[in-house]
Design a protein around this motif. Structure first.
Motif, PDB file in Angstrom:
ATOM      1  N   THR A   1      14.888 -39.235  36.361  1.00 55.46           N
ATOM      2  CA  THR A   1      14.309 -37.871  36.597  1.00 55.46           C
ATOM      3  C   THR A   1      12.962 -37.820  36.245  1.00 55.46           C
ATOM      4  O   THR A   1      12.625 -38.188  35.067  1.00 55.46           O
ATOM      5  N   ASP A   2      12.223 -36.949  37.042  1.00 52.34           N
ATOM      6  CA  ASP A   2      10.766 -36.604  37.027  1.00 52.34           C
ATOM      7  C   ASP A   2      10.841 -35.315  36.066  1.00 52.34           C
ATOM      8  O   ASP A   2      11.357 -34.247  36.530  1.00 52.34           O
TER       9      ASP A   2
ATOM     10  N   GLY B   1       9.749 -38.827  43.139  1.00 55.21           N
ATOM     11  CA  GLY B   1      10.581 -39.517  43.826  1.00 55.21           C
ATOM     12  C   GLY B   1      10.779 -39.275  45.410  1.00 55.21           C
ATOM     13  O   GLY B   1      10.666 -39.882  46.350  1.00 55.21           O
TER      14      GLY B   1
ATOM     15  N   THR C   1      10.680 -43.663  39.525  1.00 52.36           N
ATOM     16  CA  THR C   1       9.979 -43.056  40.570  1.00 52.36           C
ATOM     17  C   THR C   1       8.517 -43.493  40.833  1.00 52.36           C
ATOM     18  O   THR C   1       8.054 -43.944  41.863  1.00 52.36           O
TER      19      THR C   1
ATOM     20  N   SER D   1       9.118 -40.084  36.302  1.00 52.62           N
ATOM     21  CA  SER D   1       9.654 -41.156  35.714  1.00 52.62           C
ATOM     22  C   SER D   1       9.250 -42.466  35.901  1.00 52.62           C
ATOM     23  O   SER D   1       8.507 -42.668  37.078  1.00 52.62           O
TER      24      SER D   1
ATOM     25  N   VAL E   1      13.395 -34.411  40.957  1.00 52.50           N
ATOM     26  CA  VAL E   1      13.108 -35.776  41.388  1.00 52.50           C
ATOM     27  C   VAL E   1      11.827 -35.671  42.437  1.00 52.50           C
ATOM     28  O   VAL E   1      11.859 -36.240  43.155  1.00 52.50           O
TER      29      VAL E   1
ATOM     30  N   VAL F   1      16.799 -41.498  44.532  1.00 51.33           N
ATOM     31  CA  VAL F   1      16.263 -40.416  45.223  1.00 51.33           C
ATOM     32  C   VAL F   1      17.407 -39.712  46.433  1.00 51.33           C
ATOM     33  O   VAL F   1      17.400 -38.463  46.603  1.00 51.33           O
TER      34      VAL F   1
END
Length: 676
Positions: A532-533, A584, A541, A538, A581, A570
């Motif tokens: 996860t961003d 991603g 991604t 992250s 995300v 994603v």
């Protein structure tokens, strides 16, 4: 007398070197000491610009009585989360699973085998708002360790088993398609704050990676709603107190929904991501505001975060001396009407108060205001406002400045390199490209060893002891790939390839999923793996994006295949939690669009027509497009192979999925081909 932290390079650890607590850095020796002494471990995790970390340090770790108790009954380990994101991630996952929330400072009690059994974040020196005091917590843990050891062991074992059982299912190892990206956009639309910009309520964080997705989605599909959300969010942030209206750059987040009052720390990663996304917003819309913000953010990074060695420091503190010897959050940045009058005189102070939204009651604490740019009908004289801004900035520079964390983090420098290289190229600012090259050179000289393995940090030209994690390899590769596109120098593509080879061999699981730590890294109670961003892309991604760009530049099928598999996460998360995300989703947009590959060949890079085509290529809005520039006989970049001049003129080639359009010598035709 200084404790063991006196020999560390982390500014955060050095802040605790004179504590009466007998701190250890994270090390096998510390856990061996706990085994020998039969003591539990107190693990305290924070970072140098963390406000509540400083508060707890002052209240508890600088207190002699508390320190004596800690030294007698615990082995005490201090960790800088920015140096050891793997340690932070593993125990934060445990804290969040047990308590439903997390944050810093993080306070975890461990067995000598590093298994956690009790958790918390900030603990006050006396009971407050339902929280036990830190001393009460320490007493309780000591009694449990002494009198109920079997129960402690059982709890610790269960936590470790639960963490091990949280292995992630991340879809079918296939990149998302139109359906998933449309669902992600719909999800974002539902969470969008149409009145104020951004997503969700307070506190509000700058959604830079989500904005990048929205810009790319608009470029690929023409969806006006996506562009509108991106543009309005960026304008609201730029006008808010979260944006430093005098010195440029952005604070970490806004404590309110309206972007007015920030949490004042300024992080390199936020500013790198925002600089790049505002430059991309300008590229898509031509917005003067976006141009100004991209440049003032770039200038802030170079002016206030660049180190003597050419890298970029991690952060500026939220707190600074308010002039009375007290360290107060925001003291460097806020103004009262009286302070405006002292600097500007009565008439200009009234104008400044109107322009920047400074009021008698204040928008912050104690009648102080955070400067913003409220929307208003009044037309202000540009030269007068610039004079006011300059005088206020000069006056602010005489205030005690916030502390700076001089630690150079590889990943965040990679983000800064990409932002500065592109911003410099877009706005004809070669000094910004030079700053990007200086940071890249530092990473190669200091952070890379002979096997192209990365060290995560350095400080004052001394490399740190901690190995790079996935985000370091991915973000530095991203920065080098941007440099290759901007400069035409193939060495940056080569270095990106070395780093991404490590991603393929040391960070990739058997099904194509990615781990945050290398296969040969220090073994923790769990190998961290988070796609996860959050504050930054992250590692997962970011690696997908760099692998995809590298494959487009080189035709390397293993890298494209790895990117495709990595994007499976994603496909799984995008429709459900698009806010988390964002990078991603942006990479997935590039994947669906190709990405396009642009080769520009000309007789010399100093040739005006060659430079015009190269600039047009860089300004193309096709999602994730890669650019190569050079002479027809150059072997610097693979995309240039077998490209010839048409009628002796500089020529651009646009390809996608092994198919090329007719070459063109016309910059306008190239712009159209790239969605400009």
């Amino acid at each position: 007398m200084p404790n063991r932290l006196a020999h560390e390079t982390s500014p955060y650890l050095l802040q605790h070197a004179d504590n009466p607590v007998d701190w250890w850095p994270w090390s096998a020796e510390a856990f061996e000491e706990a085994r020998k002494a039969n003591k539990p471990v107190l693990l305290s995790v924070g970072y140098s610009s963390c406000h509540w970390c400083h508060v707890m340090a002052h209240e508890s770790f600088e207190d002699r009585a508390t320190a004596d108790f800690l030294n007698e009954h615990f082995v005490n380990i201090k960790v800088d989360r920015e140096e050891r994101p793997d340690v932070d991630a593993v125990y934060m996952e445990a804290v969040q699973a047990a308590t439903g929330q997390g944050g810093w400072p993080m306070t975890v009690f461990l067995t000598p085998d590093a298994e956690p059994f009790y958790f918390g974040t900030y603990f006050p020196p006396s009971p407050r708002q339902g929280m036990p005091s830190f001393r009460q917590v320490l007493e309780g843990v000591r009694h449990a360790w002494t009198d109920r050891r079997d129960e402690v062991a059982e709890v610790a074992g269960k936590i470790v088993r639960d963490l091990a059982g949280r292995e992630m299912s991340y879809g079918d190892a296939q990149a998302p398609g139109e359906e998933q990206l449309a669902a992600a956009l719909l999800g974002l639309t539902r969470e969008y704050d149409a009145q104020r910009g951004g997503f969700g309520g307070a506190p509000k964080f700058p959604p830079s990676m989500v904005v990048e997705f929205l810009l790319r989605h608009h470029a690929r599909t023409g969806a006006e709603g996506a562009l509108q959300m991106a543009r309005d969010t960026c304008e609201r942030m730029a006008r808010g107190g979260i944006h430093d209206q005098l010195g440029g750059g952005f604070a970490r987040y806004s404590v309110d929904r309206d972007w007015i009052v920030p949490h004042f720390e300024k992080m390199l990663y936020d500013n790198a991501l925002l600089c790049r996304v505002y430059a991309h917003l300008w590229r898509s819309t031509g917005s003067d505001l976006a141009r100004r913000v991209a440049l003032d953010t770039a200038d802030f990074m170079v002016r206030e975060l660049r180190t003597n060695e050419g890298g970029f420091a991690s952060a500026l503190d939220a707190d600074s001396d308010d002039g009375t010897g007290r360290h107060v959050e925001g003291a460097y940045y806020v103004w009262t009407p009286e302070q405006l009058r002292e600097v500007l005189g009565e008439q200009d102070a009234d104008l400044a108060a109107q322009y920047f939204g400074v009021t008698e009651e204040g928008t912050f604490e104690h009648g102080q205001s955070v400067l913003q740019l409220p929307q208003q009908d009044t037309v202000f004289e540009a030269e007068k406002i610039e004079s006011i801004r300059r005088r206020l900035l000069d006056a602010r520079a005489r205030r005690p400045a916030p502390g700076r964390d001089d630690k150079v983090v590889a990943a965040w420098n990679g983000l800064a390199i990409a932002a500065l290289a592109e911003t410099g190229a877009y706005f004809d600012r070669p000094d910004l490209v030079e700053a990007a090259l200086g940071a890249a050179d530092l990473l190669v000289r200091l952070h890379l060893d002979e096997q192209a393995r990365l060290s995560r940090t350095s400080k004052d030209g001394q490399v740190g002891a901690n190995a790079g994690v996935l985000e370091d390899y991915a973000d530095v590769a991203e920065g080098f790939l941007a440099l290759a596109s901007v400069t035409g120098e193939g060495v940056w593509l080569d270095f990106a390839g070395f780093l991404l080879d490590h991603v393929l061999t040391r960070f990739t699981g058997p099904e194509g999923g990615l781990f945050d730590t290398a296969a040969d890294a220090e073994r923790l109670i769990r190998r961290p793996q988070d796609p996860t961003d959050n504050a930054v892309p992250s590692g997962w991604t970011a690696a997908a994006g760099a692998l995809l760009s590298y494959a487009a530049q080189t035709g390397a099928e293993p890298h494209r295949e790895a990117a495709e598999k990595a994007l499976g996460v994603v496909k799984a998360l995008g429709p459900r939690v698009p806010r988390f995300v964002g990078w991603g989703l942006a990479v997935a947009e590039a994947y669906l669009d190709g990405p396009k590959e642009v080769a520009v060949v000309g007789p010399a890079l100093t040739d005006d027509a060659t430079r015009a085509l190269h600039r047009t290529a860089l300004l193309g809005i096709a999602p994730g497009a890669v650019v190569a520039v050079g002479t027809p006989d150059s072997d610097e970049l693979p995309l240039l192979a077998d490209r010839i001049l048409v009628d002796g003129e500089p020529t651009a080639y646009v390809c996608r999925h092994f198919t090329c359009e007719a070459p063109t010598t016309d910059a306008e035709a190239l712009r159209v081909a790239l969605g400009g």
